[in-house]
Design an enzyme around this catalytic site. Structure first.
Site, PDB file in Angstrom:
ATOM      1  N   GLY A 154       9.605   4.264   5.797  1.00  0.00           N
ATOM      2  CA  GLY A 154       8.406   3.463   5.581  1.00  0.00           C
ATOM      3  C   GLY A 154       8.734   1.986   5.425  1.00  0.00           C
ATOM      4  N   ILE A 206      -1.761   0.811  -4.958  1.00  0.00           N
ATOM      5  CA  ILE A 206      -1.699  -0.396  -4.141  1.00  0.00           C
ATOM      6  C   ILE A 206      -1.360  -1.532  -5.094  1.00  0.00           C
ATOM      7  CG2 ILE A 206      -2.930  -1.948  -2.589  1.00  0.00           C
ATOM      8  CD1 ILE A 206      -4.832   0.472  -2.048  1.00  0.00           C
ATOM      9  N   ASP A 228      15.808   4.394  -2.775  1.00  0.00           N
ATOM     10  CA  ASP A 228      14.428   4.290  -3.238  1.00  0.00           C
ATOM     11  C   ASP A 228      14.033   5.640  -3.801  1.00  0.00           C
ATOM     12  OD1 ASP A 228      11.903   2.680  -3.288  1.00  0.00           O
ATOM     13  OD2 ASP A 228      11.216   4.390  -2.092  1.00  0.00           O
ATOM     14  N   ASP A 287       8.153   0.204   2.940  1.00  0.00           N
ATOM     15  CA  ASP A 287       8.696  -0.079   1.610  1.00  0.00           C
ATOM     16  C   ASP A 287      10.218  -0.079   1.645  1.00  0.00           C
ATOM     17  OD1 ASP A 287       8.568   2.675   2.141  1.00  0.00           O
ATOM     18  OD2 ASP A 287       8.276   3.211   0.044  1.00  0.00           O
ATOM     19  N   ILE A 298       0.843  -1.190   0.000  1.00  0.00           N
ATOM     20  CA  ILE A 298       0.000   0.000   0.000  1.00  0.00           C
ATOM     21  C   ILE A 298       0.877   1.240   0.000  1.00  0.00           C
ATOM     22  CG2 ILE A 298      -1.806   1.261   1.219  1.00  0.00           C
ATOM     23  CD1 ILE A 298      -2.578  -1.454   2.527  1.00  0.00           C
ATOM     24  N   GLY A 299       0.837   1.972  -1.103  1.00  0.00           N
ATOM     25  CA  GLY A 299       1.584   3.213  -1.242  1.00  0.00           C
ATOM     26  C   GLY A 299       0.656   4.409  -1.249  1.00  0.00           C
ATOM     27  N   ASN A 300       1.241   5.584  -1.381  1.00  0.00           N
ATOM     28  CA  ASN A 300       0.455   6.808  -1.351  1.00  0.00           C
ATOM     29  C   ASN A 300      -0.426   6.993  -2.579  1.00  0.00           C
ATOM     30  OD1 ASN A 300       1.289   7.960   1.181  1.00  0.00           O
ATOM     31  ND2 ASN A 300       3.301   8.159   0.255  1.00  0.00           N
ATOM     32  N   THR A 301      -0.014   6.473  -3.728  1.00  0.00           N
ATOM     33  CA  THR A 301      -0.803   6.647  -4.951  1.00  0.00           C
ATOM     34  C   THR A 301      -1.325   5.341  -5.529  1.00  0.00           C
ATOM     35  OG1 THR A 301       1.190   6.618  -6.315  1.00  0.00           O
ATOM     36  CG2 THR A 301       0.391   8.774  -5.607  1.00  0.00           C
TER      37      THR A 301
END
Length: 124
Positions: free
Chosen positions: A101, A12, A123, A103, A7-10
Site C-alpha cells: 500500500g 483517516i 509496518d 502507507d 486514508i486507512g482501513n479504519t
C-alpha cells in the site's frame, strides 16, 4: 499550508503543515458509510479558516479516493495530489512488494530520507 490525508482501513489521519512543521493533526473514522457531507463538516470543524494551498493524499482504500478528491475540490478548490502519482519506487531505488500500500511506500521514502541506506521498514 499543506494538508496531508492518510486514508486507512479504519481511520483517516489528517496533518496540516506550515512549511516543514506539522502544526495540527486529527483523525476521522473510515469504517462504514459516513457520507461525504459528514466528512466535509468534520474537516471544516477541525481546520477552521486555515488557508490550504496544497493537498496530498495517501490511500489504501481506493473507494475513498474519488470521495476525497471531490471533498478537496469542494472545500478548498484544489485538486489533490495522490502519493501513487508522486513517488516512483524504481527511481528511488526502493524495493517494495507489488501489492504494498501507499502507507508502506511513504514509510520507505521517509526512512530513506531520514536515515539513508541500508534500511528496513517494518509496518505493524
Amino acid at each position: 499550508m499543506l494538508l496531508t490525508i492518510n486514508i486507512g482501513n479504519t481511520s483517516i489521519w489528517f496533518g496540516v503543515f506550515e512549511r516543514e512543521k506539522l502544526t495540527r493533526t486529527f483523525r476521522l473514522e473510515s469504517k462504514g458509510n459516513i457520507g461525504v457531507q459528514k466528512y466535509k463538516q468534520n474537516i471544516k470543524k477541525h481546520l477552521g479558516k486555515d488557508p490550504i494551498h496544497e493537498i496530498v493524499i495517501s490511500s489504501v482504500v481506493p473507494a475513498h479516493n474519488i470521495i476525497f478528491k471531490q471533498i478537496a475540490m469542494d472545500l478548498f478548490e484544489k485538486k489533490p495530489l495522490f502519493v501513487h502519482d508522486l513517488i516512483n519506487p524504481k527511481i528511488l531505488r526502493i524495493k517494495i512488494r507489488k501489492n504494498a500500500g501507499e502507507d508502506i511506500l511513504c514509510n520507505a521514502v521517509a526512512v530513506k530520507t531520514l536515515y539513508g541506506y541500508p534500511s528496513v521498514v517494518i509496518d505493524l
